[in-house]
Enzyme design. Structure first.
Site, mmCIF file in Angstrom:
data_model
loop_
_atom_site.group_PDB
_atom_site.id
_atom_site.type_symbol
_atom_site.label_atom_id
_atom_site.label_comp_id
_atom_site.label_asym_id
_atom_site.label_seq_id
_atom_site.Cartn_x
_atom_site.Cartn_y
_atom_site.Cartn_z
ATOM 1 N N ARG A 37 0.992 -1.389 0.127
ATOM 2 C CA ARG A 37 0.047 -0.011 -0.089
ATOM 3 C C ARG A 37 0.994 1.223 -0.191
ATOM 4 O O ARG A 37 0.272 2.154 -0.447
ATOM 5 C CB ARG A 37 -0.990 -0.111 1.250
ATOM 6 C CG ARG A 37 -1.935 -1.005 1.165
ATOM 7 C CD ARG A 37 -2.837 -0.937 2.326
ATOM 8 N NE ARG A 37 -2.194 -0.676 3.499
ATOM 9 C CZ ARG A 37 -1.971 -1.534 4.546
ATOM 10 N NH1 ARG A 37 -2.011 -2.839 4.124
ATOM 11 N NH2 ARG A 37 -1.421 -1.220 5.867
ATOM 12 N N SER A 38 2.068 1.159 0.522
ATOM 13 C CA SER A 38 2.900 2.450 0.700
ATOM 14 C C SER A 38 3.947 2.513 -0.297
ATOM 15 O O SER A 38 4.264 3.565 -0.755
ATOM 16 C CB SER A 38 3.751 2.185 2.128
ATOM 17 O OG SER A 38 2.750 2.386 3.107
ATOM 18 N N ARG A 98 13.957 -9.084 21.261
ATOM 19 C CA ARG A 98 14.561 -8.152 22.334
ATOM 20 C C ARG A 98 15.003 -9.261 23.487
ATOM 21 O O ARG A 98 16.164 -9.023 24.212
ATOM 22 C CB ARG A 98 13.710 -7.261 23.010
ATOM 23 C CG ARG A 98 12.946 -6.228 22.115
ATOM 24 C CD ARG A 98 12.050 -5.405 22.701
ATOM 25 N NE ARG A 98 11.468 -4.190 22.004
ATOM 26 C CZ ARG A 98 10.352 -3.637 22.083
ATOM 27 N NH1 ARG A 98 9.551 -4.143 22.934
ATOM 28 N NH2 ARG A 98 10.136 -2.656 21.298
ATOM 29 N N CYS A 128 9.640 1.158 24.584
ATOM 30 C CA CYS A 128 9.699 2.805 24.887
ATOM 31 C C CYS A 128 9.695 3.002 26.225
ATOM 32 O O CYS A 128 10.340 3.925 26.829
ATOM 33 C CB CYS A 128 8.632 3.579 24.168
ATOM 34 S SG CYS A 128 6.929 2.870 24.296
ATOM 35 N N SER A 158 0.040 8.042 21.244
ATOM 36 C CA SER A 158 0.890 7.858 20.306
ATOM 37 C C SER A 158 1.586 6.517 20.473
ATOM 38 O O SER A 158 2.305 6.123 19.647
ATOM 39 C CB SER A 158 1.939 8.927 20.153
ATOM 40 O OG SER A 158 2.344 9.430 21.336
ATOM 41 N N LYS A 212 7.340 -6.864 30.007
ATOM 42 C CA LYS A 212 8.793 -6.115 29.003
ATOM 43 C C LYS A 212 9.655 -5.516 29.978
ATOM 44 O O LYS A 212 10.601 -5.426 30.018
ATOM 45 C CB LYS A 212 8.126 -5.539 27.940
ATOM 46 C CG LYS A 212 7.311 -6.169 26.713
ATOM 47 C CD LYS A 212 6.919 -5.152 25.812
ATOM 48 C CE LYS A 212 5.979 -5.945 24.696
ATOM 49 N NZ LYS A 212 5.234 -4.978 23.878
ATOM 50 N N HIS A 240 5.353 9.874 26.984
ATOM 51 C CA HIS A 240 5.025 9.026 28.370
ATOM 52 C C HIS A 240 5.447 9.574 29.492
ATOM 53 O O HIS A 240 6.325 10.072 29.517
ATOM 54 C CB HIS A 240 5.477 7.514 28.096
ATOM 55 C CG HIS A 240 4.900 6.706 27.321
ATOM 56 N ND1 HIS A 240 3.768 7.179 26.043
ATOM 57 C CD2 HIS A 240 5.318 5.450 26.632
ATOM 58 C CE1 HIS A 240 3.450 6.174 25.329
ATOM 59 N NE2 HIS A 240 4.341 5.173 25.632
#
Length: 336
Positions: A37-38, A98, A128, A158, A212, A240
């Protein structure tokens, strides 16, 4: 450096373009990849238009030095071999690798040297919330070993990507018009609300996001530190916040802690009770650093400290941290 960005249309992909420009990263050539799509869309980088290519299993990464990948865990797993087989270093922003023992998990302020040992040519970018936490914890760890951490996170919309921000703004607009708000990206209406769940629940009652923070913190800090987290989605667009309580092996005074925060790379102390100065997400989005304030002794434990922190999770929590990893690799491996 010959650089690629995979997942260019997402919030982190767009932020990567900005960070590479801001930090004057040495880009000789840049390739952009996205979904079908991109493909064909164009983005401008340093005055030049670059067309997005569809990510495929081919030799598009043959001459790439560093590939920033932010297209989701399933894409990372599927395309890791394609991206790295000709020697490209894959800096991955998903959770896919990770906790793999042969993949370093890196926050440059703490363990940059780990990025130099990568058997699979993959380096993982932490979650994050973990990145924000460990950057602030480093200041205290340098004074006395931290044994326990309790943290509550207040995570902006976000954190769910650009669509999360769009949904929050649309909900406020719909409510203002007297309409029923659209609920799609989050489990419940986020406008005028808090949702005490980020990611799915596990058998022990903690969410994956909360676990996490436990496991990633230990890996990054090479520590036996124990972390208990509660992650909350809040109706904030970007950046955050975290309320952090730490227990150390010896008592640390507030003055000692503040001095350590003020002198720690990547941290800005914002703490003045008289002027009501403390970090707030509304005013700190777009910044590189982790901002710390409300530093005080815990009232229940002589070895306890508590503080508040705010950081832009799209920037430091994702794009900037990835570019900082790349900068360290360039300095150590590519500059002769």
């Amino acid at each position: 450096m010959k650089v690629a960005i995979v997942g260019i249309s997402g919030a982190v992909g767009q932020e990567l373009l900005s960070v590479l420009t801001e930090r004057n990263f040495p880009v000789e050539s840049l390739k952009l990849f996205g979904s079908g799509r991109s493909a064909g869309n164009k983005y401008t980088f340093r005055g030049k238009e670059i067309k997005v290519k569809e990510l495929q299993h081919n030799d598009d990464f043959k001459n790439i030095d560093i590939a920033f990948v932010s297209a989701g865990g399933s894409i990372s797993v599927e395309f890791a071999e394609t991206i790295t087989k000709h020697g490209a270093i894959m800096i991955d922003n998903s959770s896919a690798f990770r906790m793999d023992k042969d993949v370093p998990l890196v926050v440059p302020e703490l363990n940059a040297e780990d990025a130099l040992t990568r058997p699979r040519n993959i380096i993982a970018n932490p979650n994050c919330t973990t990145t924000q936490l460990v950057v602030s914890l480093k200041a205290i760890e340098n004074l006395s070993h931290i044994t326990k951490v309790h943290v509550s996170t207040y995570q902006a919309s976000s954190g769910a990507g650009a669509s999360g921000m769009d949904e929050l703004q649309e909900q406020y607009a719909q409510i203002e018009r007297g309409e029923e708000p659209t609920v799609s990206k989050f489990a419940y209406q986020l406008a005028y609300n808090l949702i005490p769940q980020v990611d799915s629940f596990t058998d022990n009652g903690y969410t994956k996001e909360e676990l996490k923070m436990y496991y990633e913190t230990r890996k990054i800090m090479h520590s036996d530190i124990k972390v208990s987290a509660t992650c909350i989605r809040v109706p904030v667009l970007r950046a955050h916040s975290e309320s952090v309580w730490v227990e150390t092996e010896r008592p640390i005074s507030v003055e000692e802690a503040k001095k350590a925060f003020a002198n720690t790379p990547g941290v800005i102390l914002m703490d003045n009770m008289e002027t009501q100065e403390y970090p707030m997400p509304l005013f700190l989005e777009g910044n590189d650093e982790v901002f710390v304030g409300r530093v005080r002794k815990d009232l229940t434990n002589d070895n306890g400290l508590t503080f508040w922190s705010v950081s832009d999770q799209i920037k430091k929590g994702a794009a900037l941290n990835a570019v900082q990893i790349a900068e360290y690799i360039v300095e150590k491996e590519f500059q002769k």
